[in-house]
Design a protein around this motif. Structure first.
Motif, mmCIF file in Angstrom:
data_model
loop_
_atom_site.group_PDB
_atom_site.id
_atom_site.type_symbol
_atom_site.label_atom_id
_atom_site.label_comp_id
_atom_site.label_asym_id
_atom_site.label_seq_id
_atom_site.Cartn_x
_atom_site.Cartn_y
_atom_site.Cartn_z
ATOM 1 N N PHE A 15 52.748 9.546 58.284
ATOM 2 C CA PHE A 15 53.496 10.760 58.602
ATOM 3 C C PHE A 15 53.523 10.980 60.113
ATOM 4 O O PHE A 15 54.569 11.245 60.699
ATOM 5 N N ILE A 16 52.358 10.841 60.741
ATOM 6 C CA ILE A 16 52.258 11.029 62.194
ATOM 7 C C ILE A 16 53.109 9.992 62.920
ATOM 8 O O ILE A 16 53.863 10.316 63.842
ATOM 9 N N ASP A 17 53.012 8.723 62.492
ATOM 10 C CA ASP A 17 53.758 7.654 63.150
ATOM 11 C C ASP A 17 55.265 7.864 63.051
ATOM 12 O O ASP A 17 56.015 7.456 63.940
ATOM 13 N N ALA A 18 55.728 8.498 61.980
ATOM 14 C CA ALA A 18 57.165 8.722 61.777
ATOM 15 C C ALA A 18 57.714 9.880 62.606
ATOM 16 O O ALA A 18 58.934 10.048 62.701
ATOM 17 N N LEU A 19 56.829 10.666 63.201
ATOM 18 C CA LEU A 19 57.281 11.797 64.011
ATOM 19 C C LEU A 19 57.966 11.307 65.278
ATOM 20 O O LEU A 19 57.594 10.268 65.837
ATOM 21 N N PRO A 20 58.933 12.084 65.780
ATOM 22 C CA PRO A 20 59.479 11.749 67.099
ATOM 23 C C PRO A 20 58.391 11.962 68.157
ATOM 24 O O PRO A 20 57.385 12.629 67.895
ATOM 25 N N GLU A 21 58.622 11.420 69.334
ATOM 26 C CA GLU A 21 57.618 11.537 70.402
ATOM 27 C C GLU A 21 57.278 12.999 70.689
ATOM 28 O O GLU A 21 56.123 13.329 70.967
ATOM 29 N N SER A 22 58.269 13.891 70.605
ATOM 30 C CA SER A 22 57.998 15.317 70.849
ATOM 31 C C SER A 22 57.051 15.885 69.791
ATOM 32 O O SER A 22 56.206 16.729 70.093
ATOM 33 N N GLY A 23 57.169 15.431 68.555
ATOM 34 C CA GLY A 23 56.260 15.867 67.491
ATOM 35 C C GLY A 23 54.844 15.358 67.718
ATOM 36 O O GLY A 23 53.872 16.073 67.478
ATOM 37 N N LYS A 24 54.739 14.130 68.178
ATOM 38 C CA LYS A 24 53.415 13.567 68.483
ATOM 39 C C LYS A 24 52.759 14.349 69.625
ATOM 40 O O LYS A 24 51.566 14.646 69.567
ATOM 41 N N GLU A 25 53.552 14.686 70.631
ATOM 42 C CA GLU A 25 52.996 15.492 71.723
ATOM 43 C C GLU A 25 52.600 16.873 71.225
ATOM 44 O O GLU A 25 51.610 17.447 71.683
ATOM 45 N N GLY A 26 53.360 17.413 70.281
ATOM 46 C CA GLY A 26 53.014 18.705 69.692
ATOM 47 C C GLY A 26 51.657 18.665 69.023
ATOM 48 O O GLY A 26 50.855 19.602 69.155
ATOM 49 N N ILE A 27 51.377 17.582 68.321
ATOM 50 C CA ILE A 27 50.061 17.411 67.690
ATOM 51 C C ILE A 27 48.974 17.388 68.764
ATOM 52 O O ILE A 27 47.925 18.011 68.618
ATOM 53 N N LEU A 28 49.220 16.674 69.849
ATOM 54 C CA LEU A 28 48.231 16.600 70.929
ATOM 55 C C LEU A 28 47.990 17.978 71.546
ATOM 56 O O LEU A 28 46.859 18.334 71.868
ATOM 57 N N ARG A 29 49.053 18.769 71.668
ATOM 58 C CA ARG A 29 48.919 20.102 72.273
ATOM 59 C C ARG A 29 48.127 21.073 71.398
ATOM 60 O O ARG A 29 47.668 22.105 71.886
ATOM 61 N N CYS A 30 47.972 20.751 70.132
ATOM 62 C CA CYS A 30 47.175 21.606 69.234
ATOM 63 C C CYS A 30 45.679 21.457 69.485
ATOM 64 O O CYS A 30 44.887 22.268 68.994
ATOM 65 N N HIS A 31 45.290 20.437 70.220
ATOM 66 C CA HIS A 31 43.865 20.193 70.464
ATOM 67 C C HIS A 31 43.357 21.030 71.629
ATOM 68 O O HIS A 31 44.038 21.188 72.634
ATOM 69 N N PRO A 32 42.142 21.542 71.490
ATOM 70 C CA PRO A 32 41.546 22.327 72.575
ATOM 71 C C PRO A 32 40.995 21.408 73.659
ATOM 72 O O PRO A 32 40.735 20.228 73.422
ATOM 73 N N ASP A 33 40.826 21.966 74.843
ATOM 74 C CA ASP A 33 40.135 21.231 75.904
ATOM 75 C C ASP A 33 38.686 21.022 75.481
ATOM 76 O O ASP A 33 38.065 21.925 74.905
ATOM 77 N N LEU A 34 38.159 19.859 75.776
ATOM 78 C CA LEU A 34 36.745 19.617 75.522
ATOM 79 C C LEU A 34 35.931 20.461 76.492
ATOM 80 O O LEU A 34 36.215 20.489 77.690
ATOM 81 N N ALA A 35 34.954 21.166 75.954
ATOM 82 C CA ALA A 35 34.082 22.048 76.740
ATOM 83 C C ALA A 35 34.886 23.110 77.482
ATOM 84 O O ALA A 35 34.475 23.587 78.527
ATOM 85 N N GLY A 36 36.025 23.487 76.927
ATOM 86 C CA GLY A 36 36.901 24.453 77.567
ATOM 87 C C GLY A 36 36.636 25.884 77.143
ATOM 88 O O GLY A 36 35.617 26.210 76.542
ATOM 89 N N ARG A 37 37.602 26.748 77.444
ATOM 90 C CA ARG A 37 37.415 28.185 77.198
ATOM 91 C C ARG A 37 37.266 28.501 75.706
ATOM 92 O O ARG A 37 36.591 29.445 75.356
ATOM 93 N N ASP A 38 37.906 27.707 74.818
ATOM 94 C CA ASP A 38 37.757 27.970 73.386
ATOM 95 C C ASP A 38 36.309 27.752 72.935
ATOM 96 O O ASP A 38 35.799 28.501 72.112
ATOM 97 N N LEU A 39 35.659 26.741 73.489
ATOM 98 C CA LEU A 39 34.245 26.522 73.174
ATOM 99 C C LEU A 39 33.411 27.671 73.728
ATOM 100 O O LEU A 39 32.555 28.219 73.026
ATOM 101 N N GLN A 40 33.693 28.052 74.956
ATOM 102 C CA GLN A 40 32.920 29.110 75.606
ATOM 103 C C GLN A 40 33.108 30.460 74.909
ATOM 104 O O GLN A 40 32.171 31.244 74.798
#
Length: 188
Positions: free
Chosen positions: A65-90
């Protein structure tokens, strides 16, 4: 007598693939909705591809499913991830899975120097690529994460997007393994 704050305990019982296949749509999405960080739409779409013959088959459906996404969809998935040790953790606003993964990798126990370096590199990475640095924290420790982040800041955008998507798939695999018993083929 010292008062202790009580935290709800979440008990996860691993299911076999037959049980996974029997889950109603809502339960399936509730249970598996965060195997790809903050992307329950992926598991919602994959639910219709049941029955899965194994844990590996379920994982393969999500990857396809992920592989079939357009590049913009794949980037959207990446944008859902928080920064490591970022403000969401804090601030304590990470998903349960991300909080556990970052803690296991030592992201919640950085020295002030490490935290400053991590924040600077996270910003540099996002400015360069337009999405956060993604790495499977459960498969790494803080030293390796900092090393990888430093190295990957010098990469090309297309290479980093593909690498980030592969890391998302690793995270998904680890999260699925925490929920589903290892493969004993299901008789379809």
């Amino acid at each position: 007598m010292q008062a202790f704050k009580s935290f709800p305990k979440i008990i996860i019982i691993k299911m076999d693939i037959a049980t996974v296949n029997e889950l109603p749509y809502e339960d399936f999405v509730n249970i598996f909705g965060n195997v790809v960080e903050k992307c329950p739409i992926i598991t919602a779409a994959v639910w219709s591809r049941r029955p899965f013959g194994s844990l590996n088959a379920l994982e393969a459906e999500i990857s396809e499913f992920i592989d079939a996404l357009p590049e913009s969809g794949k980037e959207g998935i990446l944008r859902c991830h928080p920064d490591l040790a970022g403000r969401d953790l804090q601030s304590g606003t990470l998903t349960r899975e991300s909080r556990e993964e970052q803690a296991r990798a030592g992201m919640d126990a950085l020295s002030s120097e490490e935290a400053s370096r991590m924040a600077r590199l996270n910003e540099e990475y996002k400015e360069r690529f337009g999405f956060p640095f993604v790495i499977c924290a459960r498969m790494n420790d803080k030293a390796n994460i900092l090393r990888q982040l430093t190295e990957r800041c010098r990469s090309e955008r297309q290479v980093e997007r593909a690498r980030g998507v592969e890391e998302v798939k690793k995270i998904c695999r680890v999260r699925l393994q925490a929920l589903v018993l290892s493969d004993a083929p299901n008789k379809l």
